[in-house]
Design a protein around this motif. Structure first.
Motif, PDB file in Angstrom:
ATOM      1  N   CYS A   1       0.813  -1.226   0.000  1.00 23.38           N
ATOM      2  CA  CYS A   1       0.000   0.000   0.000  1.00 23.38           C
ATOM      3  C   CYS A   1       0.844   1.272   0.000  1.00 23.38           C
ATOM      4  N   SER A   2       2.128   1.165   0.291  1.00 19.50           N
ATOM      5  CA  SER A   2       3.045   2.301   0.178  1.00 19.50           C
ATOM      6  C   SER A   2       3.659   2.398  -1.211  1.00 19.50           C
ATOM      7  N   GLY A   3       3.348   1.414  -2.062  1.00 19.02           N
ATOM      8  CA  GLY A   3       4.064   1.261  -3.315  1.00 19.02           C
ATOM      9  C   GLY A   3       4.007   2.459  -4.243  1.00 19.02           C
ATOM     10  N   PHE A   4       2.819   3.052  -4.408  1.00 23.83           N
ATOM     11  CA  PHE A   4       2.729   4.164  -5.342  1.00 23.83           C
ATOM     12  C   PHE A   4       3.565   5.344  -4.873  1.00 23.83           C
ATOM     13  N   LEU A   5       3.469   5.697  -3.605  1.00 20.22           N
ATOM     14  CA  LEU A   5       4.241   6.828  -3.106  1.00 20.22           C
ATOM     15  C   LEU A   5       5.734   6.549  -3.214  1.00 20.22           C
TER      16      LEU A   5
ATOM     17  N   LEU B   1      -5.327  16.822   1.814  1.00 14.57           N
ATOM     18  CA  LEU B   1      -4.662  15.692   2.448  1.00 14.57           C
ATOM     19  C   LEU B   1      -5.039  14.447   1.655  1.00 14.57           C
ATOM     20  N   LEU B   2      -4.034  13.791   1.092  1.00 12.41           N
ATOM     21  CA  LEU B   2      -4.225  12.658   0.179  1.00 12.41           C
ATOM     22  C   LEU B   2      -3.607  11.417   0.813  1.00 12.41           C
ATOM     23  N   LEU B   3      -4.441  10.578   1.398  1.00 12.07           N
ATOM     24  CA  LEU B   3      -3.969   9.417   2.143  1.00 12.07           C
ATOM     25  C   LEU B   3      -4.344   8.110   1.443  1.00 12.07           C
ATOM     26  N   HIS B   4      -3.548   7.087   1.694  1.00 16.72           N
ATOM     27  CA  HIS B   4      -3.924   5.735   1.272  1.00 16.72           C
ATOM     28  C   HIS B   4      -5.312   5.421   1.819  1.00 16.72           C
TER      29      HIS B   4
ATOM     30  N   THR C   1      -4.745   3.205  -4.574  1.00 12.19           N
ATOM     31  CA  THR C   1      -5.686   4.126  -3.918  1.00 12.19           C
ATOM     32  C   THR C   1      -5.298   5.587  -4.093  1.00 12.19           C
ATOM     33  N   ILE C   2      -4.031   5.930  -3.876  1.00 11.64           N
ATOM     34  CA  ILE C   2      -3.621   7.338  -3.932  1.00 11.64           C
ATOM     35  C   ILE C   2      -3.809   7.916  -5.335  1.00 11.64           C
ATOM     36  N   PRO C   3      -3.299   7.274  -6.393  1.00 17.04           N
ATOM     37  CA  PRO C   3      -3.507   7.878  -7.715  1.00 17.04           C
ATOM     38  C   PRO C   3      -4.965   7.827  -8.177  1.00 17.04           C
ATOM     39  N   LEU C   4      -5.723   6.848  -7.694  1.00 16.27           N
ATOM     40  CA  LEU C   4      -7.128   6.748  -8.088  1.00 16.27           C
ATOM     41  C   LEU C   4      -7.950   7.898  -7.521  1.00 16.27           C
ATOM     42  N   VAL C   5      -7.787   8.181  -6.224  1.00 17.19           N
ATOM     43  CA  VAL C   5      -8.538   9.289  -5.637  1.00 17.19           C
ATOM     44  C   VAL C   5      -8.010  10.629  -6.145  1.00 17.19           C
ATOM     45  N   LEU C   6      -6.705  10.718  -6.400  1.00 19.47           N
ATOM     46  CA  LEU C   6      -6.127  11.930  -6.971  1.00 19.47           C
ATOM     47  C   LEU C   6      -6.732  12.226  -8.334  1.00 19.47           C
TER      48      LEU C   6
ATOM     49  N   SER D   1       0.264  10.561   1.882  1.00 20.66           N
ATOM     50  CA  SER D   1       0.924   9.527   2.678  1.00 20.66           C
ATOM     51  C   SER D   1       0.394   8.155   2.299  1.00 20.66           C
ATOM     52  N   GLY D   2       1.331   7.236   2.084  1.00 18.20           N
ATOM     53  CA  GLY D   2       0.997   5.833   1.868  1.00 18.20           C
ATOM     54  C   GLY D   2       1.490   5.024   3.046  1.00 18.20           C
ATOM     55  N   PHE D   3       0.776   3.953   3.375  1.00 19.93           N
ATOM     56  CA  PHE D   3       1.162   3.136   4.531  1.00 19.93           C
ATOM     57  C   PHE D   3       0.540   1.760   4.392  1.00 19.93           C
TER      58      PHE D   3
END
Length: 335
Positions: A117-121, A255-258, A293-298, A316-318
């Motif tokens: 889940c941290s992969g994209f960041l 604020l763009l979170l996983h 998740t991050i690029p999809l919501v972005l 933040s990705g985690f």
């Protein structure tokens, strides 16, 4: 460090999701649960699931990548590097080269990066370093996962959480650096809290020689530990990233979170003192799509006109590893 005249701009975004929706009510036919139970604990209302022989990890990733290239106004042949963040490749040797071929990005080197889940960041930060070094000028970063392949659909603790999808951004060399700061962390002592683990099945070859011919087990998670980890570590790393970038949290537009759990998103925002209406969220429609998740919501926020060029985003990705990270950047090309 940024070389003089070689900064990074995030110039386009894209996304792709499977056509099939699996609702909470439909899940209640598989396990003992309900729409109210899932929504109240996670914020998730439905998720997308890839159909066998129809939608692959590579096809979703390529569709998201093409969408991002279109948004940036670029041909695939302009791409120097493709980074595919995924933990669920079609091929354990990697799926990035399949994506490169599907896009026709004949000039690009392509490889997978695995950090769950941290992969994209992590991939976005990695791509930025290739640009800052002067090695490449255009990098396509894709986050894609098909977690439905590795979900135990009889386990109501995990099957309600995950979905499939892909998202992407284009990074380009820029005179004005828009990636203002980042931090990345890992703690392998907590690895057992969230795993998609290999389980060996020894097979004897000769009298004194055996090999392992096993497979991977479904996703397993200690939800309480992951929640405690996220609500502590994510605010900390965001604060450090903002501090080192010399940015006050009041200046953050989004604020763009996983997208793991709405409770985590709310808790992180509260601890940072950021209004919840500045927290991007779409997990009600897609659930946790891991690196997507991050690029999809972005991408959805950009296409909806919520995010405008110049907006300051703290991301933040985690997740599994356990790993976590943060990045602060301005969206789009800003002179």
């Amino acid at each position: 460090m940024t070389r003089p005249g070689v900064g990074v701009a995030i110039t386009g975004s894209g996304s792709a999701v499977p056509s099939t929706t699996l609702s909470n009510d439909q899940l209640s036919q598989l396990v003992e649960t309900s729409d109210e139970w899932i929504r109240s604990r996670t914020g998730i209302g439905q998720r997308r699931v890839a159909q066998p022989s129809v939608e692959s990890l590579a096809s979703l990733a390529a569709a998201a990548g093409q969408s991002a290239l279109d948004a940036a106004g670029l041909e695939a042949t302009a791409v120097d590097l493709i980074l595919l963040a995924t933990s669920t490749p079609d091929d354990l040797f990697g799926s990035a080269c399949q994506v490169q071929a599907a896009l026709g990005a004949s000039q690009a080197v392509a490889f997978d990066l695995t950090a769950a889940c941290s992969g994209f960041l992590f991939a976005m930060v990695t791509g930025a370093q290739f640009i800052r070094s002067g090695a490449y000028r255009t990098v396509l970063v894709i986050g894609a996962d098909v977690l439905s392949r590795w979900t135990d659909w009889s386990d109501r603790r995990t099957c309600v959480l995950f979905g499939d999808g892909a998202g992407a951004v284009v990074l380009q060399a820029s005179e004005v650096d828009q990636l203002l700061g980042f931090e990345m962390r890992s703690d392998g002592s907590l690895n057992g809290c969230l795993t998609l683990a290999y389980q060996e099945q020894p097979q004897s070859l000769l009298e004194d020689i055996s090999v392992s011919q096993g497979t991977y087990q479904p996703v397993a998670m200690n939800g309480q530990e992951v929640y405690r980890f996220a609500v502590k570590r994510v605010p900390e790393i965001l604060e450090k990233t903002l501090f080192h970038a010399g940015i006050d949290r009041d200046h953050v537009d989004w604020l763009l979170l996983h997208q793991a759990n709405q409770r985590i998103l709310d808790a992180v925002a509260d601890r940072l003192g950021i209004d919840r209406d500045r927290v991007l969220s779409n997990l009600v429609n897609y659930g946790n799509t891991s690196s997507a998740t991050i690029p999809l919501v972005l991408d959805e926020a950009v296409k909806a006109g919520k995010i405008q060029p110049g907006d300051l985003i703290a991301a933040s990705g985690f997740g599994a590893g356990l790993s976590w990270g943060a990045a602060v950047f301005r969206w789009g090309v800003v002179s």
